[in-house]
Design a protein around this motif. Structure first.
Motif, PDB file in Angstrom:
ATOM      1  N   ILE A 201       0.900  -1.240  -0.052  1.00 49.72           N
ATOM      2  CA  ILE A 201      -0.023  -0.211   0.007  1.00 49.72           C
ATOM      3  C   ILE A 201       0.831   1.227   0.009  1.00 49.72           C
ATOM      4  CG2 ILE A 201      -1.671   1.249   1.393  1.00 49.72           C
ATOM      5  CD1 ILE A 201      -2.689  -1.256   2.446  1.00 49.72           C
ATOM      6  N   LYS A 202       2.056   1.156   0.686  1.00 51.45           N
ATOM      7  CA  LYS A 202       2.861   2.400   0.876  1.00 51.45           C
ATOM      8  C   LYS A 202       4.144   1.870   1.403  1.00 51.45           C
ATOM      9  CE  LYS A 202       0.945   6.046   2.365  1.00 51.45           C
ATOM     10  NZ  LYS A 202       0.429   7.192   3.386  1.00 51.45           N
ATOM     11  N   SER A 203       5.370   2.617   0.908  1.00 49.20           N
ATOM     12  CA  SER A 203       6.666   2.275   1.500  1.00 49.20           C
ATOM     13  C   SER A 203       7.528   3.733   1.439  1.00 49.20           C
ATOM     14  CB  SER A 203       7.289   1.244   0.782  1.00 49.20           C
ATOM     15  OG  SER A 203       7.476   1.694  -0.517  1.00 49.20           O
ATOM     16  N   GLY A 204       8.215   3.555   2.174  1.00 52.65           N
ATOM     17  CA  GLY A 204       9.558   4.728   2.358  1.00 52.65           C
ATOM     18  C   GLY A 204      10.486   4.411   3.368  1.00 52.65           C
ATOM     19  N   THR A 205      11.286   5.379   3.565  1.00 52.56           N
ATOM     20  CA  THR A 205      12.238   5.574   4.629  1.00 52.56           C
ATOM     21  C   THR A 205      12.534   6.829   5.306  1.00 52.56           C
ATOM     22  OG1 THR A 205      13.790   4.559   2.835  1.00 52.56           O
ATOM     23  CG2 THR A 205      14.790   5.262   4.706  1.00 52.56           C
ATOM     24  N   PHE A 206      12.606   6.701   6.574  1.00 49.60           N
ATOM     25  CA  PHE A 206      12.790   7.520   7.867  1.00 49.60           C
ATOM     26  C   PHE A 206      14.319   7.674   7.903  1.00 49.60           C
ATOM     27  CE2 PHE A 206       8.140   7.025   8.093  1.00 49.60           C
ATOM     28  CZ  PHE A 206       7.875   8.260   8.614  1.00 49.60           C
ATOM     29  N   MET A 207      14.743   8.960   8.320  1.00 50.70           N
ATOM     30  CA  MET A 207      16.042   9.123   8.927  1.00 50.70           C
ATOM     31  C   MET A 207      15.995  10.279   9.968  1.00 50.70           C
ATOM     32  SD  MET A 207      19.541  10.205   7.170  1.00 50.70           S
ATOM     33  CE  MET A 207      19.700   8.414   6.261  1.00 50.70           C
ATOM     34  N   SER A 214      12.752   7.962  -1.791  1.00 47.89           N
ATOM     35  CA  SER A 214      11.530   7.855  -2.685  1.00 47.89           C
ATOM     36  C   SER A 214      10.463   7.198  -1.722  1.00 47.89           C
ATOM     37  CB  SER A 214      11.775   6.804  -3.809  1.00 47.89           C
ATOM     38  OG  SER A 214      10.723   6.415  -4.334  1.00 47.89           O
ATOM     39  N   TRP A 215       9.171   7.719  -1.824  1.00 45.51           N
ATOM     40  CA  TRP A 215       8.221   7.021  -1.298  1.00 45.51           C
ATOM     41  C   TRP A 215       7.354   6.814  -2.050  1.00 45.51           C
ATOM     42  CZ3 TRP A 215       6.460   6.763   4.146  1.00 45.51           C
ATOM     43  CH2 TRP A 215       7.415   7.252   5.007  1.00 45.51           C
ATOM     44  N   LEU A 216       6.273   5.395  -2.086  1.00 45.27           N
ATOM     45  CA  LEU A 216       5.684   5.019  -3.076  1.00 45.27           C
ATOM     46  C   LEU A 216       4.205   4.533  -2.486  1.00 45.27           C
ATOM     47  CD1 LEU A 216       8.078   2.567  -4.783  1.00 45.27           C
ATOM     48  CD2 LEU A 216       7.422   4.751  -5.501  1.00 45.27           C
ATOM     49  N   LYS A 228       6.946  10.011  -5.240  1.00 45.05           N
ATOM     50  CA  LYS A 228       7.285  11.292  -4.647  1.00 45.05           C
ATOM     51  C   LYS A 228       8.612  11.048  -3.805  1.00 45.05           C
ATOM     52  CE  LYS A 228       3.711  11.183  -0.851  1.00 45.05           C
ATOM     53  NZ  LYS A 228       2.888  12.054  -0.447  1.00 45.05           N
ATOM     54  N   ASN A 229       9.483  12.179  -3.871  1.00 45.73           N
ATOM     55  CA  ASN A 229      10.765  12.089  -3.087  1.00 45.73           C
ATOM     56  C   ASN A 229      10.831  13.099  -2.092  1.00 45.73           C
ATOM     57  OD1 ASN A 229      12.565  10.221  -4.870  1.00 45.73           O
ATOM     58  ND2 ASN A 229      11.342  11.437  -6.210  1.00 45.73           N
ATOM     59  N   TYR A 230      11.411  12.876  -0.889  1.00 46.84           N
ATOM     60  CA  TYR A 230      11.688  13.779   0.067  1.00 46.84           C
ATOM     61  C   TYR A 230      13.193  14.146   0.431  1.00 46.84           C
ATOM     62  CZ  TYR A 230       6.795  13.112   1.458  1.00 46.84           C
ATOM     63  OH  TYR A 230       5.426  13.041   1.479  1.00 46.84           O
ATOM     64  N   GLN A 231      13.359  14.917   0.967  1.00 41.18           N
ATOM     65  CA  GLN A 231      14.852  15.572   1.380  1.00 41.18           C
ATOM     66  C   GLN A 231      14.735  16.162   2.665  1.00 41.18           C
ATOM     67  OE1 GLN A 231      18.017  17.190  -1.192  1.00 41.18           O
ATOM     68  NE2 GLN A 231      17.869  18.891   0.247  1.00 41.18           N
ATOM     69  N   LEU A 235       9.180  17.626   0.677  1.00 40.00           N
ATOM     70  CA  LEU A 235       9.097  17.121  -0.810  1.00 40.00           C
ATOM     71  C   LEU A 235      10.087  17.810  -1.592  1.00 40.00           C
ATOM     72  CD1 LEU A 235       5.348  17.002  -1.259  1.00 40.00           C
ATOM     73  CD2 LEU A 235       6.609  14.911  -1.411  1.00 40.00           C
ATOM     74  N   HIS A 236      10.873  16.962  -2.442  1.00 40.95           N
ATOM     75  CA  HIS A 236      12.079  17.451  -3.029  1.00 40.95           C
ATOM     76  C   HIS A 236      12.408  16.680  -4.207  1.00 40.95           C
ATOM     77  CE1 HIS A 236      15.524  20.181  -3.497  1.00 40.95           C
ATOM     78  NE2 HIS A 236      16.244  19.210  -3.988  1.00 40.95           N
ATOM     79  N   GLY A 237      12.229  17.000  -5.307  1.00 38.72           N
ATOM     80  CA  GLY A 237      12.562  16.162  -6.450  1.00 38.72           C
ATOM     81  C   GLY A 237      11.331  15.869  -7.402  1.00 38.72           C
ATOM     82  N   ASP A 238      11.428  14.684  -8.265  1.00 41.99           N
ATOM     83  CA  ASP A 238      10.311  14.451  -9.137  1.00 41.99           C
ATOM     84  C   ASP A 238       9.180  13.923  -8.201  1.00 41.99           C
ATOM     85  OD1 ASP A 238      11.980  15.032 -11.074  1.00 41.99           O
ATOM     86  OD2 ASP A 238      12.758  12.943 -11.378  1.00 41.99           O
ATOM     87  N   TYR A 239       8.003  14.290  -8.954  1.00 40.98           N
ATOM     88  CA  TYR A 239       6.823  13.603  -8.330  1.00 40.98           C
ATOM     89  C   TYR A 239       5.884  13.102  -9.536  1.00 40.98           C
ATOM     90  CZ  TYR A 239       2.124  13.667  -6.840  1.00 40.98           C
ATOM     91  OH  TYR A 239       0.716  13.252  -6.350  1.00 40.98           O
ATOM     92  N   LYS A 240       5.336  12.014  -9.407  1.00 42.51           N
ATOM     93  CA  LYS A 240       4.319  11.510 -10.268  1.00 42.51           C
ATOM     94  C   LYS A 240       3.015  10.702  -9.639  1.00 42.51           C
ATOM     95  CE  LYS A 240       7.823  10.364 -13.601  1.00 42.51           C
ATOM     96  NZ  LYS A 240       8.551   9.016 -14.611  1.00 42.51           N
ATOM     97  N   SER A 241       1.929  11.016 -10.175  1.00 38.12           N
ATOM     98  CA  SER A 241       0.886  10.325  -9.632  1.00 38.12           C
ATOM     99  C   SER A 241       0.259   9.337 -11.079  1.00 38.12           C
ATOM    100  CB  SER A 241      -0.162  11.111  -9.069  1.00 38.12           C
ATOM    101  OG  SER A 241      -0.712  11.908  -9.864  1.00 38.12           O
ATOM    102  N   TYR A 242      -0.663   8.563 -10.721  1.00 35.95           N
ATOM    103  CA  TYR A 242      -1.179   7.680 -11.787  1.00 35.95           C
ATOM    104  C   TYR A 242      -2.947   7.369 -11.674  1.00 35.95           C
ATOM    105  CZ  TYR A 242       3.868   6.601 -11.947  1.00 35.95           C
ATOM    106  OH  TYR A 242       5.236   6.744 -12.303  1.00 35.95           O
TER     107      TYR A 242
END
Length: 327
Positions: A201-207, A214-216, A228-231, A235-242
């Motif tokens: 359903i959703k995945s990503g990384t925390f620091m 990348s978060w999907l 979408k991408n995070y820094q 939100l930072h970088g490319d974003y796409k929705s489908y």
């Protein structure tokens, strides 16, 4: 000396009033909860900015017996006579252990309170007495540990967080088969799956508790819904929705949390729907909308989200509908 009938009536009435004012208790001599009243105290104190000035503050709520904050044991019963709860108050605050029962007499919750009515621990039980939920608060390091179980005793949910900031450090959720379908750690991966099928359903990384990389996200048909991408949490970088059918819905770029540059939106058949331009998250420059047949629908212009220039609207055969000037 003989008492007159008037004297007798007065004495009887006085005794009756005294008994009416006496707080009611149960057969064990414990005060009934119905005697208490919840109140919030108001007092004046000195506030300070550049000058001292009086400030009205409210504290509480406290439980009162008459004009005094109540200290001592308390009970309440269900309409059928079964015990509903029992506990202790200290100067108007809940204190020590409180036990709660259902209308059948089954224990379903136990709470432990500390100073000033602060909840420390809590347990909730299934009707058969098995532990359903447990809450442990550690006041020495301001953390809280919470677990919940299924009826068979297997783990359902667990989390651990700093109570002062209310920041969750880590948690996990499990289905009834014992399979983890959601997992979070403030310095690790995060994922969420369908509890039945275990499809993503959703995945990503925390620091350091912030989203990075990348978060999907996914539709229930397994296809990608959003990328979408995070820094450092932004939100930072490319974003796409489908779209649900897998075709591109919207794409563009974020910089430091703001939409930047050209953003494009499409119909589910791939035809372009909108072309917009952004600067620091505000519309700026030319903005185009298209009909589903690909013909231009509108032509607009913005500066910092404000309308400027000449705006035009068209039918799907290209015929001009209206033209408006915003200069």
């Amino acid at each position: 000396m003989k008492l007159s009938s008037i004297h007798i009536v007065i004495i009887v009435f006085s005794c009756f009033c005294m008994s009416c004012n006496r707080p009611s208790k149960d057969e064990n001599g414990i005060l009934l909860f119905e005697n208490l009243e919840s109140r919030t105290d108001t007092h004046w104190t000195a506030g300070h900015s550049s000058f001292w000035f009086p400030t009205q503050k409210r504290t509480g709520p406290y439980m009162y017996l008459g004009d005094e904050k109540y200290s001592g044991p308390i009970v309440k019963y269900h309409p059928n006579g079964k015990l509903e709860f029992k506990g202790t108050y200290d100067y108007g605050f809940k204190s020590n252990e409180w036990s709660y029962y259902d209308a059948e007499g089954n224990l379903f919750s136990v709470e432990e309170y500390g100073d000033f009515g602060t909840l420390h621990d809590k347990k909730v039980f299934f009707p058969d007495g098995e532990l359903k939920l447990k809450l442990i608060q550690n006041r020495s390091n301001d953390t809280l540990y919470f677990i919940e179980r299924y009826a068979d005793g297997s783990l359902k949910y667990m989390h651990h967080f700093h109570s002062l900031e209310n920041d969750i450090e880590r948690y996990k959720r499990l289905n009834e088969k014992g399979e983890i379908y959601e997992f979070f750690n403030e310095d690790s991966i995060y994922y969420k799956l369908d509890p039945e099928t275990l499809e993503p359903i959703k995945s990503g990384t925390f620091m350091n508790g912030r989203r990075v990389g990348s978060w999907l996200s996914y539709f229930d048909n397994g296809l990608l819904m959003e990328s979408k991408n995070y820094q450092d949490g932004e939100l930072h970088g490319d974003y796409k929705s489908y779209h649900y059918n897998g075709s591109i819905n919207r794409y563009g770029t974020y910089i430091g949390g703001d939409k930047t540059g050209e953003w494009i939106e499409k119909y589910d058949d791939g035809t372009t729907k909108i072309i917009a331009n952004f600067k620091r998250n505000k519309l700026e420059g030319q903005y185009k909308e298209f009909h589903e047949n690909g013909a231009l629908k509108s032509l607009k212009e913005y500066y910092a989200d404000q309308r400027i220039g000449t705006w035009k609207t068209f039918y799907d055969d290209g015929t001009l509908i209206r033209e408006t000037n915003y200069d």
